[in-house]
Enzyme design. Structure first.
Site, PDB file in Angstrom:
ATOM      1  N   TYR A 103     -22.065 101.716  25.863  1.00 61.71           N
ATOM      2  CA  TYR A 103     -21.942 100.945  24.614  1.00 61.71           C
ATOM      3  C   TYR A 103     -22.942  99.780  24.593  1.00 61.71           C
ATOM      4  O   TYR A 103     -23.531  99.472  23.553  1.00 61.71           O
ATOM      5  CB  TYR A 103     -20.525 100.399  24.475  1.00 61.71           C
ATOM      6  CG  TYR A 103     -19.497 101.449  24.138  1.00 61.71           C
ATOM      7  CD1 TYR A 103     -19.299 101.868  22.823  1.00 61.71           C
ATOM      8  CD2 TYR A 103     -18.710 102.030  25.130  1.00 61.71           C
ATOM      9  CE1 TYR A 103     -18.353 102.825  22.504  1.00 61.71           C
ATOM     10  CE2 TYR A 103     -17.754 102.993  24.817  1.00 61.71           C
ATOM     11  CZ  TYR A 103     -17.584 103.382  23.506  1.00 61.71           C
ATOM     12  OH  TYR A 103     -16.655 104.338  23.197  1.00 61.71           O
ATOM     13  N   ARG A 107      -1.294  95.157  12.479  1.00 62.93           N
ATOM     14  CA  ARG A 107      -2.752  95.006  12.358  1.00 62.93           C
ATOM     15  C   ARG A 107      -3.116  94.360  11.019  1.00 62.93           C
ATOM     16  O   ARG A 107      -4.018  93.512  10.962  1.00 62.93           O
ATOM     17  CB  ARG A 107      -3.439  96.365  12.500  1.00 62.93           C
ATOM     18  CG  ARG A 107      -4.950  96.284  12.368  1.00 62.93           C
ATOM     19  CD  ARG A 107      -5.620  97.523  12.879  1.00 62.93           C
ATOM     20  NE  ARG A 107      -7.040  97.550  12.534  1.00 62.93           N
ATOM     21  CZ  ARG A 107      -7.904  98.415  13.017  1.00 62.93           C
ATOM     22  NH1 ARG A 107      -7.503  99.331  13.869  1.00 62.93           N
ATOM     23  NH2 ARG A 107      -9.170  98.381  12.654  1.00 62.93           N
ATOM     24  N   ARG A 160      -2.584 103.526  15.669  1.00 65.34           N
ATOM     25  CA  ARG A 160      -2.555 103.715  14.219  1.00 65.34           C
ATOM     26  C   ARG A 160      -1.599 104.806  13.746  1.00 65.34           C
ATOM     27  O   ARG A 160      -1.296 104.881  12.556  1.00 65.34           O
ATOM     28  CB  ARG A 160      -3.971 104.017  13.718  1.00 65.34           C
ATOM     29  CG  ARG A 160      -4.878 102.799  13.708  1.00 65.34           C
ATOM     30  CD  ARG A 160      -6.274 103.164  13.262  1.00 65.34           C
ATOM     31  NE  ARG A 160      -6.976 103.934  14.286  1.00 65.34           N
ATOM     32  CZ  ARG A 160      -8.140 104.553  14.087  1.00 65.34           C
ATOM     33  NH1 ARG A 160      -8.695 104.534  12.883  1.00 65.34           N
ATOM     34  NH2 ARG A 160      -8.720 105.208  15.067  1.00 65.34           N
ATOM     35  N   ARG A 194      -3.104 105.369  24.300  1.00 62.63           N
ATOM     36  CA  ARG A 194      -3.083 104.802  22.947  1.00 62.63           C
ATOM     37  C   ARG A 194      -1.684 104.879  22.333  1.00 62.63           C
ATOM     38  O   ARG A 194      -1.532 105.092  21.132  1.00 62.63           O
ATOM     39  CB  ARG A 194      -4.084 105.492  22.008  1.00 62.63           C
ATOM     40  CG  ARG A 194      -5.540 105.300  22.383  1.00 62.63           C
ATOM     41  CD  ARG A 194      -6.439 105.617  21.187  1.00 62.63           C
ATOM     42  NE  ARG A 194      -7.812 105.851  21.632  1.00 62.63           N
ATOM     43  CZ  ARG A 194      -8.466 106.996  21.450  1.00 62.63           C
ATOM     44  NH1 ARG A 194      -7.899 108.011  20.831  1.00 62.63           N
ATOM     45  NH2 ARG A 194      -9.699 107.133  21.873  1.00 62.63           N
TER      46      ARG A 194
END
Length: 355
Positions: free
Chosen positions: A154, A40, A31, A27
């Site tokens: 998921y 974003r 963020r 990652r």
């Protein structure tokens, strides 16, 4: 084979000598970076960002412009495949990914088909091509996908985490039907990763986020065997491309994971690298394994823990420094930089010849 100015990462995957331990972060485009948050916001939402090849390229390059890393990794998400299958993926603030149409019946499993990488998933391949073009010969690019088991969790649960009661009940009571779901996902992931390689990815990684919730027997059948089938398919459809397997909380399975034919194993912080290295016997490279929470500590403690990870692996090639899982959004960019700086200063000593 193209010549790269920085090929430390690929040489480490082949367990060849390097001048210092290569480093990247799971990652690494995310963020925790203010520049990512700006991109974003420009996209509007997460999936709009993922579907925009130019913005994917922009955010993929952001950490490379900030830090002296050794490889890029495609900015995307592991849920692109089930999204392309029409399950109604959406991301809810504070809850994460949700599927409006989870797979709960044999009939629903039978209706699933592997998406076309250059059809429904063309935006991912366009992102890979755009990033590869922007990188030029600067460094390698990693492509990736979720493991069949992780994608299935998921798709069946309709969300991530929790106790996995719905998918485990299907696994126990309808094992043959569940095997059919995994077979479709093996085909989907195999073709998706091969297409990423054809578009310009130099290495491929399979993220098995939820394999660690299974019993040893269930892990072998429902998580590891599908990943092994993918590695075997890629050996034919993308010969020579190195594949990294990562099962979170999967340290007890490393020997069997190394038997798949992969090039490297990701190791999380719950397993000693020294122990992992002894157990796999030099058959594969190892990637890891600093606890991501370490980056919340003071820079001097980050340096100490970076030194500890290096010492745990020891001298010689075959180590790729990384976090034991993804970098957290609350992480200070300066603290990530402190880790990389310490790694650059401390790791060359582990690659000098010992006479």
């Amino acid at each position: 084979m193209k010549t790269l100015r920085n090929d430390r990462f690929l040489r480490a995957l082949r367990r060849e000598p390097v001048d210092r331990t290569p480093v990247w972060m799971m990652r690494q485009a995310g963020r925790y970076l203010p520049e990512y948050r700006a991109s974003r916001a420009k996209a509007g939402d997460f999936m709009s960002l993922c579907r925009n090849p130019e913005l994917c390229c922009e955010v993929t390059l952001q950490p490379l412009d900030r830090y002296p890393l050794d490889t890029a990794i495609l900015f995307s998400d592991i849920l692109t495949i089930p999204d392309a299958m029409g399950l109604g993926l959406r991301f809810v603030e504070g809850e994460g990914p949700l599927f409006d149409r989870p797979i709960r019946t044999l009939d629903a499993i039978r209706r699933l088909a592997a998406p076309d990488p250059e059809g429904e998933l063309r935006y991912v391949m366009d992102a890979v091509r755009t990033i590869r073009g922007a990188l030029g010969d600067r460094m390698p690019l990693i492509g990736f996908a979720g493991s069949p088991w992780t994608l299935a969790t998921y798709m069946v649960e309709g969300r991530g985490g929790h106790d996995f009661a719905v998918i485990k009940k299907m696994m126990f009571d309808e094992a043959e039907a569940f095997d059919g779901l995994l077979s479709t996902l093996v085909e989907s992931v195999s073709t998706y990763l091969a297409a990423q390689h054809a578009a310009g990815a130099d290495a491929l990684m399979i993220f098995d986020t939820w394999g660690g919730v299974l019993t040893p027997e269930s892990y072998q059948r429902f998580s590891l065997n599908p990943m092994k089938r993918i590695v075997e398919r890629l050996a034919k459809t993308a010969p020579g491309v190195p594949v990294i397997l990562f099962t979170k909380n999967g340290g007890q399975h490393l020997e069997k994971m190394a038997d798949t034919g992969c090039a490297a194993l990701g190791v999380d912080w719950t397993t000693s690298l020294a122990d992992a290295r002894r157990r796999v016997g030099g058959r594969v490279a190892l990637q890891g394994n600093l606890d991501p929470i370490t980056l919340f500590a003071k820079p001097e403690r980050i340096r100490e823990e970076t030194a500890r990870v290096l010492a745990d692996y020891g001298h010689g090639p075959g180590h790729i420094f990384n976090l034991g899982h993804g970098i957290l959004p609350q992480t200070s960019p300066d603290h990530a930089g402190a880790m990389i700086e310490a790694l650059h200063q401390l790791s060359p000593a582990y690659h000098q010849r010992k006479d």
